[in-house]
Design a protein around this motif. Sequence first.
Motif, PDB file in Angstrom:
ATOM      1  N   VAL A  57     -42.999  11.925 -22.592  1.00 29.42           N
ATOM      2  CA  VAL A  57     -42.587  13.342 -22.583  1.00 29.42           C
ATOM      3  C   VAL A  57     -41.235  13.522 -21.881  1.00 29.42           C
ATOM      4  O   VAL A  57     -41.301  12.906 -20.631  1.00 29.42           O
ATOM      5  CB  VAL A  57     -43.602  14.151 -21.755  1.00 29.42           C
ATOM      6  N   GLU A  58     -40.395  14.206 -22.366  1.00 30.18           N
ATOM      7  CA  GLU A  58     -38.869  14.104 -21.909  1.00 30.18           C
ATOM      8  C   GLU A  58     -38.313  15.323 -21.919  1.00 30.18           C
ATOM      9  O   GLU A  58     -38.758  16.432 -22.760  1.00 30.18           O
ATOM     10  CB  GLU A  58     -38.144  13.142 -22.944  1.00 30.18           C
ATOM     11  N   GLU A  59     -37.466  15.506 -20.974  1.00 32.17           N
ATOM     12  CA  GLU A  59     -36.787  16.951 -20.980  1.00 32.17           C
ATOM     13  C   GLU A  59     -35.396  16.778 -21.790  1.00 32.17           C
ATOM     14  O   GLU A  59     -34.729  15.839 -22.172  1.00 32.17           O
ATOM     15  CB  GLU A  59     -36.179  17.216 -19.305  1.00 32.17           C
ATOM     16  N   THR A  60     -35.139  18.032 -22.516  1.00 34.69           N
ATOM     17  CA  THR A  60     -34.092  18.116 -23.350  1.00 34.69           C
ATOM     18  C   THR A  60     -33.385  19.331 -23.368  1.00 34.69           C
ATOM     19  O   THR A  60     -33.855  20.348 -23.035  1.00 34.69           O
ATOM     20  CB  THR A  60     -34.805  18.055 -24.848  1.00 34.69           C
ATOM     21  N   ASN A  61     -32.090  19.332 -23.708  1.00 39.03           N
ATOM     22  CA  ASN A  61     -31.535  20.645 -23.852  1.00 39.03           C
ATOM     23  C   ASN A  61     -30.980  20.804 -25.332  1.00 39.03           C
ATOM     24  O   ASN A  61     -30.313  21.808 -25.690  1.00 39.03           O
ATOM     25  CB  ASN A  61     -30.278  20.644 -23.037  1.00 39.03           C
ATOM     26  N   GLY A  62     -31.535  20.235 -26.170  1.00 36.60           N
ATOM     27  CA  GLY A  62     -31.196  20.198 -27.651  1.00 36.60           C
ATOM     28  C   GLY A  62     -32.349  20.854 -28.357  1.00 36.60           C
ATOM     29  O   GLY A  62     -32.464  20.653 -29.628  1.00 36.60           O
ATOM     30  N   GLY A  63     -33.265  21.380 -27.830  1.00 35.63           N
ATOM     31  CA  GLY A  63     -34.351  22.312 -28.450  1.00 35.63           C
ATOM     32  C   GLY A  63     -35.610  21.713 -28.538  1.00 35.63           C
ATOM     33  O   GLY A  63     -35.513  20.236 -28.565  1.00 35.63           O
ATOM     34  N   ASP A  64     -36.714  22.173 -28.453  1.00 37.59           N
ATOM     35  CA  ASP A  64     -38.146  21.667 -28.154  1.00 37.59           C
ATOM     36  C   ASP A  64     -38.373  20.977 -29.599  1.00 37.59           C
ATOM     37  O   ASP A  64     -38.213  21.325 -30.718  1.00 37.59           O
ATOM     38  CB  ASP A  64     -39.126  22.612 -27.954  1.00 37.59           C
ATOM     39  N   HIS A  65     -38.733  19.589 -29.501  1.00 38.49           N
ATOM     40  CA  HIS A  65     -38.907  18.859 -30.885  1.00 38.49           C
ATOM     41  C   HIS A  65     -39.909  17.443 -30.454  1.00 38.49           C
ATOM     42  O   HIS A  65     -39.953  17.211 -29.354  1.00 38.49           O
ATOM     43  CB  HIS A  65     -37.834  18.546 -31.386  1.00 38.49           C
ATOM     44  N   TYR A  66     -40.317  17.009 -31.459  1.00 41.25           N
ATOM     45  CA  TYR A  66     -41.097  15.649 -31.406  1.00 41.25           C
ATOM     46  C   TYR A  66     -39.997  14.872 -32.337  1.00 41.25           C
ATOM     47  O   TYR A  66     -39.795  15.107 -33.226  1.00 41.25           O
ATOM     48  CB  TYR A  66     -42.506  15.623 -31.812  1.00 41.25           C
ATOM     49  N   ASP A  67     -39.680  13.524 -31.577  1.00 41.98           N
ATOM     50  CA  ASP A  67     -38.943  12.470 -32.239  1.00 41.98           C
ATOM     51  C   ASP A  67     -39.774  11.494 -32.663  1.00 41.98           C
ATOM     52  O   ASP A  67     -40.138  10.341 -31.743  1.00 41.98           O
ATOM     53  CB  ASP A  67     -37.812  12.005 -31.085  1.00 41.98           C
ATOM     54  N   PRO A  68     -40.067  11.385 -33.886  1.00 45.16           N
ATOM     55  CA  PRO A  68     -41.060  10.209 -34.477  1.00 45.16           C
ATOM     56  C   PRO A  68     -40.380   8.829 -34.391  1.00 45.16           C
ATOM     57  O   PRO A  68     -41.197   7.765 -34.294  1.00 45.16           O
ATOM     58  CB  PRO A  68     -41.120  10.583 -35.749  1.00 45.16           C
ATOM     59  N   MET A  69     -38.868   8.821 -34.323  1.00 48.00           N
ATOM     60  CA  MET A  69     -38.250   7.443 -34.238  1.00 48.00           C
ATOM     61  C   MET A  69     -38.432   7.022 -32.847  1.00 48.00           C
ATOM     62  O   MET A  69     -38.716   5.852 -32.669  1.00 48.00           O
ATOM     63  CB  MET A  69     -36.905   7.570 -34.464  1.00 48.00           C
ATOM     64  N   HIS A  93     -47.768  22.508 -29.582  1.00 45.70           N
ATOM     65  CA  HIS A  93     -47.055  22.543 -30.936  1.00 45.70           C
ATOM     66  C   HIS A  93     -46.434  21.158 -30.987  1.00 45.70           C
ATOM     67  O   HIS A  93     -46.773  20.488 -32.360  1.00 45.70           O
ATOM     68  CB  HIS A  93     -46.124  23.643 -31.085  1.00 45.70           C
ATOM     69  N   GLU A  94     -45.716  20.808 -30.165  1.00 46.47           N
ATOM     70  CA  GLU A  94     -44.677  19.340 -30.126  1.00 46.47           C
ATOM     71  C   GLU A  94     -45.670  18.315 -30.119  1.00 46.47           C
ATOM     72  O   GLU A  94     -45.590  17.223 -31.020  1.00 46.47           O
ATOM     73  CB  GLU A  94     -43.845  19.548 -29.209  1.00 46.47           C
ATOM     74  N   VAL A  95     -46.914  18.327 -29.420  1.00 49.97           N
ATOM     75  CA  VAL A  95     -48.080  17.175 -29.316  1.00 49.97           C
ATOM     76  C   VAL A  95     -48.504  17.403 -30.890  1.00 49.97           C
ATOM     77  O   VAL A  95     -49.085  16.355 -31.164  1.00 49.97           O
ATOM     78  CB  VAL A  95     -49.025  17.586 -28.319  1.00 49.97           C
ATOM     79  N   GLY A  96     -48.652  18.546 -31.440  1.00 54.54           N
ATOM     80  CA  GLY A  96     -49.153  18.449 -32.485  1.00 54.54           C
ATOM     81  C   GLY A  96     -48.422  17.585 -33.740  1.00 54.54           C
ATOM     82  O   GLY A  96     -48.974  16.949 -34.869  1.00 54.54           O
ATOM     83  N   HIS A  97     -47.177  17.698 -33.368  1.00 59.62           N
ATOM     84  CA  HIS A  97     -46.230  16.815 -34.302  1.00 59.62           C
ATOM     85  C   HIS A  97     -46.465  15.269 -34.107  1.00 59.62           C
ATOM     86  O   HIS A  97     -46.619  14.429 -34.980  1.00 59.62           O
ATOM     87  CB  HIS A  97     -44.707  17.089 -34.082  1.00 59.62           C
ATOM     88  N   ARG A 103     -51.371   9.937 -36.997  1.00 65.06           N
ATOM     89  CA  ARG A 103     -52.413   9.775 -37.889  1.00 65.06           C
ATOM     90  C   ARG A 103     -51.904   9.742 -39.393  1.00 65.06           C
ATOM     91  O   ARG A 103     -52.659   9.815 -40.419  1.00 65.06           O
ATOM     92  CB  ARG A 103     -53.225  11.184 -37.878  1.00 65.06           C
ATOM     93  N   GLY A 104     -50.491   9.537 -39.517  1.00 64.22           N
ATOM     94  CA  GLY A 104     -49.994   9.094 -40.814  1.00 64.22           C
ATOM     95  C   GLY A 104     -49.826  10.241 -41.568  1.00 64.22           C
ATOM     96  O   GLY A 104     -50.105  10.208 -43.055  1.00 64.22           O
ATOM     97  N   TYR A 105     -49.600  11.600 -41.156  1.00 69.98           N
ATOM     98  CA  TYR A 105     -49.464  12.688 -41.900  1.00 69.98           C
ATOM     99  C   TYR A 105     -48.297  12.404 -42.753  1.00 69.98           C
ATOM    100  O   TYR A 105     -47.047  12.493 -42.384  1.00 69.98           O
ATOM    101  CB  TYR A 105     -49.180  13.779 -40.995  1.00 69.98           C
TER     102      TYR A 105
END
Length: 226
Positions: A57-69, A93-97, A103-105
Amino acid sequence: MVFVILFALVLLALFLPSWWAGWVLRRYSTEREDYPGTGGEFARHLLDRFDMGHVQVEETNGGDHYDPMAKAVRLSPEYLNGRSLTAVTVAAHEVGHAIQDHRGYTPLAWRTRLVSVAGSAEKLGAALMMLAPLLLLVTRRPAGGLIMLLGGALSFGAAALVHLVTLPVELDASYRRAMPILASGYLPKEDLAPARRILTACAFTYVAASLASMLNLWRWLAILRR
């Protein structure tokens, strides 16, 4: 008159969803003393609960998102450190990603690959558009204009495709992942309807972006047909 009405409708379609989404997010951003933790702490809790201790879990100034990489949930400072309903809902929501990835969605994997390809296509398109005026000046032939049009179609077409694929992924993260989690005892009943509005608002930002990209793509395709 008809043109003015159509123009006004297009403006409403482009800007109203973004305005409404921002309004909803701000409306529920009031700090809540009755919440036991911040958005960042809630994200960490959920990741551990679903056996994703490896996801950061990290802070960002680039918009809330999940980075799969990078395997990281990234939240803006006000949501990472805030105790508002918006902070908690956006974190879910981001944890949802992250759950989708864990789960390999398949649609998320498609989007991840497509973003990489689309990024290259947009860069190529931008380079072609920059090169076209110079080529037109040197050769004095219409090839430069055609290259510019091709560049525009590549750039905006790639963006439109990404947004079209992104929207179903966002809706799944919101309504099939985040909402059931929030409704399982994490939020009081009176907060569930507002939380759903927040999740809808998040999706609307992608609707607006998709409409803008499609409009740009349509404009370039209309020019190419001439």
